[in-house]
Design an enzyme around this catalytic site. Structure first.
Site: not given
Length: 258
Positions: A96-97, A99, A109-110, A187, A203, A214
């Site tokens: 979500q974030i 986007r 990293s997976m 994964r 910023n 959000r």
């Protein structure tokens, strides 16, 4: 169980890593540049602010920043930058974030970090995977939920299904690793609730826009909690701006969008 709490007692953590020093001096200097014949680079901050209403520099900053925000002059707020470290959010929250435009991210990293040493039994108790409050709270009501509160028997079954599912996913992920499948492919069986750590920079204007979207009441509980934590830190870093935002501008979606 509170939103964001884990079965093992851990919870989301948000830290301010780095940020522009004296951000509101930067905001005010940028704004004064727009309306002065003189070049602000040749003036002291006191000289640049001399015509702004207020007895002290702090009062003058409050006057100017309030005027900018009230009149939609958001450009000067794009100059100060802040970087946050965020621990233990789900990949659902991350999706979500990330986007949002004009925000920089680095996410654990997976592909290169595997979870081969995590005990699946611990996962069933809250390790590695974020447990949504609706899995354990019979009175929890989420967006687009069918029906309302449920009885204890129903929520116990929800929790049982959830915990068994995530335990089995991690167990099967580890079996795939043992069978030689690379972590980047194994994964795929992990749940979207798997925890990640993230670095996020933006910023001040973009932070207010993210908060519009959000921290709103209709946002999902996890990203709302994360955004509220970021806002708490932003209010310490850039207090006049985010106090004014909180008092006069919250829940007016999209007005700050770049």
């Amino acid at each position: 169980m509170l939103p964001g709490d884990r079965g093992n007692g851990m919870s989301m953590e948000v830290q301010l890593l780095e940020a522009t020093d004296d951000p509101e001096r930067v905001i005010c200097t940028a704004a004064r540049n727009d309306y002065m014949e003189s070049f602000v680079g040749d003036l002291s901050f006191e000289e640049a602010m001399s015509s702004i209403e207020g007895e002290t520099i702090e009062e003058k900053k409050r006057t100017l920043i309030g005027h900018l925000l009230d009149h939609g002059h958001f450009g000067p707020f794009e100059h100060p930058q802040a970087t946050f470290a965020i621990k233990g959010i789900s990949r659902s929250c991350m999706a979500q974030i990330t986007r949002h435009r004009h925000v920089s991210f680095d996410v654990r990293s997976m592909r290169y970090v595997s979870f081969d040493d995590v005990d699946p039994a611990d996962v069933a108790e809250g390790e590695l995977v974020v447990t949504p409050p609706s899995a354990t709270d019979p009175d929890w009501i989420g967006r687009n939920q069918r029906g309302g509160s449920v009885d204890e028997e129903t929520v116990e079954r929800r929790e049982e299904v959830f915990r068994e599912s995530v335990r089995r996913s991690v167990e099967e992920y580890q079996e795939l690793l043992d069978l030689g499948m690379p972590p980047e492919d194994a994964r795929f069986v992990l749940p979207i609730g798997t925890e990640v750590n993230m670095i996020m920079s933006m910023n001040a204007r973009m932070l207010m826009h993210v908060a519009d979207m959000r921290a709103a009441a209709d946002s999902q509980w996890e990203i709302r909690q994360m955004t509220e934590s970021v806002l708490d830190l932003a209010e310490e870093w850039c207090p006049i701006t985010f106090e004014h935002y909180d008092e006069h501008m919250r829940n007016r979606k999209n007005r700050l969008a770049p």
